[in-house]
Design a protein around this motif. Sequence first.
Motif, mmCIF file in Angstrom:
data_model
loop_
_atom_site.group_PDB
_atom_site.id
_atom_site.type_symbol
_atom_site.label_atom_id
_atom_site.label_comp_id
_atom_site.label_asym_id
_atom_site.label_seq_id
_atom_site.Cartn_x
_atom_site.Cartn_y
_atom_site.Cartn_z
ATOM 1 N N SER A 142 0.840 -1.194 0.000
ATOM 2 C CA SER A 142 0.000 0.000 0.000
ATOM 3 C C SER A 142 0.880 1.251 0.000
ATOM 4 N N THR A 143 0.325 2.344 -0.438
ATOM 5 C CA THR A 143 1.073 3.600 -0.483
ATOM 6 C C THR A 143 0.311 4.667 0.289
ATOM 7 N N ARG A 144 1.018 5.727 0.618
ATOM 8 C CA ARG A 144 0.425 6.847 1.335
ATOM 9 C C ARG A 144 0.876 8.132 0.652
ATOM 10 N N GLN A 145 -0.029 9.064 0.489
ATOM 11 C CA GLN A 145 0.303 10.345 -0.110
ATOM 12 C C GLN A 145 0.803 11.305 0.965
ATOM 13 N N LEU A 146 1.932 11.951 0.679
ATOM 14 C CA LEU A 146 2.483 12.985 1.544
ATOM 15 C C LEU A 146 2.511 14.289 0.751
ATOM 16 N N SER A 147 2.353 15.409 1.421
ATOM 17 C CA SER A 147 2.420 16.688 0.719
ATOM 18 C C SER A 147 3.044 17.732 1.624
ATOM 19 N N THR A 148 3.538 18.785 1.010
ATOM 20 C CA THR A 148 4.141 19.886 1.750
ATOM 21 C C THR A 148 3.969 21.170 0.960
ATOM 22 N N ARG A 149 4.137 22.281 1.612
ATOM 23 C CA ARG A 149 4.096 23.585 0.951
ATOM 24 C C ARG A 149 5.495 24.180 0.979
ATOM 25 N N VAL A 150 5.888 24.747 -0.141
ATOM 26 C CA VAL A 150 7.192 25.405 -0.239
ATOM 27 C C VAL A 150 7.034 26.743 -0.928
ATOM 28 N N ASP A 151 8.015 27.574 -0.755
ATOM 29 C CA ASP A 151 8.071 28.884 -1.402
ATOM 30 C C ASP A 151 7.948 28.709 -2.924
ATOM 31 N N GLU A 152 7.251 29.613 -3.568
ATOM 32 C CA GLU A 152 7.017 29.528 -5.020
ATOM 33 C C GLU A 152 8.325 29.430 -5.806
ATOM 34 N N LYS A 153 9.301 30.251 -5.439
ATOM 35 C CA LYS A 153 10.589 30.239 -6.151
ATOM 36 C C LYS A 153 11.274 28.881 -5.989
ATOM 37 N N GLN A 154 11.260 28.337 -4.773
ATOM 38 C CA GLN A 154 11.859 27.032 -4.530
ATOM 39 C C GLN A 154 11.141 25.938 -5.332
ATOM 40 N N ALA A 155 9.827 26.037 -5.402
ATOM 41 C CA ALA A 155 9.049 25.046 -6.158
ATOM 42 C C ALA A 155 9.410 25.082 -7.637
ATOM 43 N N PHE A 191 12.825 23.622 -8.139
ATOM 44 C CA PHE A 191 12.757 22.170 -7.965
ATOM 45 C C PHE A 191 12.203 21.502 -9.222
ATOM 46 N N LEU A 192 11.116 22.038 -9.757
ATOM 47 C CA LEU A 192 10.516 21.478 -10.974
ATOM 48 C C LEU A 192 11.494 21.527 -12.143
ATOM 49 N N ALA A 193 12.178 22.660 -12.297
ATOM 50 C CA ALA A 193 13.135 22.808 -13.399
ATOM 51 C C ALA A 193 14.307 21.839 -13.236
ATOM 52 N N ASN A 194 14.802 21.696 -12.012
ATOM 53 C CA ASN A 194 15.946 20.806 -11.787
ATOM 54 C C ASN A 194 15.584 19.342 -11.971
ATOM 55 N N THR A 195 14.408 18.937 -11.523
ATOM 56 C CA THR A 195 14.025 17.536 -11.734
ATOM 57 C C THR A 195 13.871 17.245 -13.223
ATOM 58 N N LYS A 196 13.302 18.199 -13.948
ATOM 59 C CA LYS A 196 13.152 18.019 -15.402
ATOM 60 C C LYS A 196 14.519 17.922 -16.065
ATOM 61 N N MET A 197 15.452 18.799 -15.661
ATOM 62 C CA MET A 197 16.794 18.804 -16.236
ATOM 63 C C MET A 197 17.493 17.464 -15.969
ATOM 64 N N LEU A 198 17.225 16.856 -14.811
ATOM 65 C CA LEU A 198 17.832 15.576 -14.458
ATOM 66 C C LEU A 198 17.101 14.383 -15.076
ATOM 67 N N GLY A 199 15.991 14.641 -15.748
ATOM 68 C CA GLY A 199 15.250 13.560 -16.407
ATOM 69 C C GLY A 199 14.409 12.741 -15.445
ATOM 70 N N THR A 200 13.983 13.359 -14.365
ATOM 71 C CA THR A 200 13.132 12.653 -13.414
ATOM 72 C C THR A 200 11.910 13.517 -13.111
ATOM 73 N N THR A 201 11.049 13.029 -12.285
ATOM 74 C CA THR A 201 9.863 13.791 -11.913
ATOM 75 C C THR A 201 10.012 14.289 -10.479
ATOM 76 N N PRO A 202 9.258 15.318 -10.114
ATOM 77 C CA PRO A 202 9.282 15.774 -8.722
ATOM 78 C C PRO A 202 8.899 14.647 -7.753
ATOM 79 N N MET A 237 11.293 13.125 -4.765
ATOM 80 C CA MET A 237 10.880 13.036 -3.362
ATOM 81 C C MET A 237 10.991 11.597 -2.859
ATOM 82 N N ARG A 238 10.609 10.626 -3.689
ATOM 83 C CA ARG A 238 10.741 9.219 -3.284
ATOM 84 C C ARG A 238 12.204 8.854 -3.052
ATOM 85 N N MET A 239 13.101 9.360 -3.927
ATOM 86 C CA MET A 239 14.527 9.088 -3.760
ATOM 87 C C MET A 239 15.044 9.707 -2.461
ATOM 88 N N PHE A 240 14.614 10.925 -2.170
ATOM 89 C CA PHE A 240 15.047 11.567 -0.930
ATOM 90 C C PHE A 240 14.562 10.774 0.276
#
Length: 83
Positions: free
Chosen positions: A2-15, A18-29, A33-36
């Motif tokens: 089974s899985t569980r959904q986790l969520s958090t709020r971050v600053d818009e600039k940080q978000a 993060f989205l740009a860096n995950t895309k550049m690395l060829g992964t998804t946000p 997060m799962r890797m972290f």
Amino acid sequence: MSTRQLSTRVDEKQAEEFLANTKMLGTTPSDAMRMFIAAFNECRGFPYEVKVRSQPDFEPFASEEEATEFATRMSKRVIDAAR
């Protein structure tokens, strides 16, 4: 499994970064997060050193003029190195 959904709020600039860096690395946000989380759990804490610095690594410029002079010197070094 089974899985569980986790969520958090971050600053818009940080978000956006993060989205740009995950895309550049060829992964998804979500995968990032799962890797972290996997690394965090494996280490039983942060997978990197966490510390509070007693003093900053820098000293502020005394004046705008000093900052400008520094920036000019650094620019000249970069230009000279590129030649």
